[in-house]
Design a protein around this motif. Structure first.
Motif, PDB file in Angstrom:
ATOM      1  N   VAL A  15       3.156   2.218  -5.599  1.00 52.73           N
ATOM      2  CA  VAL A  15       1.931   2.859  -5.146  1.00 52.73           C
ATOM      3  C   VAL A  15       1.528   2.116  -3.878  1.00 52.73           C
ATOM      4  CG1 VAL A  15      -0.479   3.339  -5.690  1.00 52.73           C
ATOM      5  CG2 VAL A  15       1.252   3.423  -7.508  1.00 52.73           C
ATOM      6  N   VAL A  16       1.301   2.867  -2.813  1.00 54.92           N
ATOM      7  CA  VAL A  16       0.948   2.252  -1.533  1.00 54.92           C
ATOM      8  C   VAL A  16      -0.315   2.896  -0.968  1.00 54.92           C
ATOM      9  CG1 VAL A  16       3.340   1.637  -0.964  1.00 54.92           C
ATOM     10  CG2 VAL A  16       2.406   3.822  -0.171  1.00 54.92           C
ATOM     11  N   ARG A  17      -0.991   2.164  -0.142  1.00 58.35           N
ATOM     12  CA  ARG A  17      -2.121   2.688   0.616  1.00 58.35           C
ATOM     13  C   ARG A  17      -1.651   2.817   2.055  1.00 58.35           C
ATOM     14  NH1 ARG A  17      -6.041   0.090   3.507  1.00 58.35           N
ATOM     15  NH2 ARG A  17      -5.502  -1.899   2.551  1.00 58.35           N
ATOM     16  N   ILE A  18      -1.973   3.949   2.674  1.00 62.05           N
ATOM     17  CA  ILE A  18      -1.641   4.161   4.074  1.00 62.05           C
ATOM     18  C   ILE A  18      -2.952   4.423   4.798  1.00 62.05           C
ATOM     19  CG2 ILE A  18      -0.345   5.523   5.749  1.00 62.05           C
ATOM     20  CD1 ILE A  18       1.616   6.225   3.469  1.00 62.05           C
ATOM     21  N   ASP A  19      -3.290   3.557   5.747  1.00 61.88           N
ATOM     22  CA  ASP A  19      -4.546   3.657   6.476  1.00 61.88           C
ATOM     23  C   ASP A  19      -4.669   4.990   7.211  1.00 61.88           C
ATOM     24  OD1 ASP A  19      -5.085   1.052   5.696  1.00 61.88           O
ATOM     25  OD2 ASP A  19      -4.395   0.172   7.581  1.00 61.88           O
ATOM     26  N   ASP A  20      -5.904   5.434   7.362  1.00 60.31           N
ATOM     27  CA  ASP A  20      -6.267   6.580   8.205  1.00 60.31           C
ATOM     28  C   ASP A  20      -5.721   7.921   7.748  1.00 60.31           C
ATOM     29  OD1 ASP A  20      -7.704   4.841   9.903  1.00 60.31           O
ATOM     30  OD2 ASP A  20      -5.873   4.384  11.023  1.00 60.31           O
ATOM     31  N   LEU A  21      -5.415   8.070   6.459  1.00 59.50           N
ATOM     32  CA  LEU A  21      -5.015   9.368   5.930  1.00 59.50           C
ATOM     33  C   LEU A  21      -6.082   9.839   4.950  1.00 59.50           C
ATOM     34  CD1 LEU A  21      -1.181   8.933   5.338  1.00 59.50           C
ATOM     35  CD2 LEU A  21      -2.334  10.034   7.254  1.00 59.50           C
ATOM     36  N   PHE A  49      10.629  10.632   4.868  1.00 59.89           N
ATOM     37  CA  PHE A  49      10.725   9.248   5.307  1.00 59.89           C
ATOM     38  C   PHE A  49       9.405   8.857   5.965  1.00 59.89           C
ATOM     39  CE2 PHE A  49      15.271  10.381   5.162  1.00 59.89           C
ATOM     40  CZ  PHE A  49      15.628   9.475   4.194  1.00 59.89           C
ATOM     41  N   PHE A  50       9.042   7.600   5.864  1.00 60.36           N
ATOM     42  CA  PHE A  50       7.733   7.099   6.279  1.00 60.36           C
ATOM     43  C   PHE A  50       7.338   7.581   7.678  1.00 60.36           C
ATOM     44  CE2 PHE A  50       5.177   3.652   8.223  1.00 60.36           C
ATOM     45  CZ  PHE A  50       4.043   3.763   7.439  1.00 60.36           C
ATOM     46  N   LYS A  59      -0.075  11.347  12.859  1.00 61.13           N
ATOM     47  CA  LYS A  59      -0.245   9.908  13.115  1.00 61.13           C
ATOM     48  C   LYS A  59       1.021   9.333  13.734  1.00 61.13           C
ATOM     49  CE  LYS A  59      -4.160   9.965  10.877  1.00 61.13           C
ATOM     50  NZ  LYS A  59      -5.410   9.965  11.592  1.00 61.13           N
ATOM     51  N   LEU A  60       0.846   8.329  14.557  1.00 63.40           N
ATOM     52  CA  LEU A  60       1.994   7.604  15.082  1.00 63.40           C
ATOM     53  C   LEU A  60       2.511   6.669  13.995  1.00 63.40           C
ATOM     54  CD1 LEU A  60       0.717   6.658  18.643  1.00 63.40           C
ATOM     55  CD2 LEU A  60       2.402   8.412  18.045  1.00 63.40           C
ATOM     56  N   LYS A  64       2.143  -1.334  10.111  1.00 69.55           N
ATOM     57  CA  LYS A  64       0.983  -2.153   9.738  1.00 69.55           C
ATOM     58  C   LYS A  64      -0.047  -1.354   8.949  1.00 69.55           C
ATOM     59  CE  LYS A  64       1.497  -5.443  13.446  1.00 69.55           C
ATOM     60  NZ  LYS A  64       0.895  -6.075  14.620  1.00 69.55           N
ATOM     61  N   SER A  65       0.083  -0.018   8.945  1.00 68.19           N
ATOM     62  CA  SER A  65      -0.853   0.820   8.186  1.00 68.19           C
ATOM     63  C   SER A  65      -0.455   0.931   6.713  1.00 68.19           C
ATOM     64  CB  SER A  65      -0.932   2.220   8.805  1.00 68.19           C
ATOM     65  OG  SER A  65       0.288   2.921   8.604  1.00 68.19           O
TER      66      SER A  65
END
Length: 75
Positions: A15-21, A49-50, A59-60, A64-65
């Motif tokens: 489980v991951v967190r991805i900033d700004d989504l 893929f990521f 998003k670019l 780091k996100s």
């Protein structure tokens, strides 16, 4: 432990967190970098893929996100 359907590695779905989504948490294979939504069925026809995942959300790609939270245990 969960097995990634894309790379078939066991125990590396997190489980991951991805900033700004809009939805901050996702599932990700830390071996092949495939990302799924929390409700998406995980098989070889789903996930992205990521870098492609971030691009599809406007998003670019920015590693780091990405913030691993915990190993996915199926719940």
């Amino acid at each position: 432990m969960q097995t990634c359907p894309n790379c078939e590695q066991e125990g590396i779905i997190w489980v991951v967190r991805i900033d700004d989504l809009d939805d901050p948490t996702y599932l990700m294979c830390l071996e092949c970098d495939t990302v799924w939504t929390m409700t998406e069925k995980r098989d070889t026809s789903t996930g992205q893929f990521f870098e492609a995942f971030l691009k599809s959300h406007g998003k670019l790609p920015n590693w780091k996100s990405l913030h691993p939270i915990r190993e996915y245990d199926g719940s």
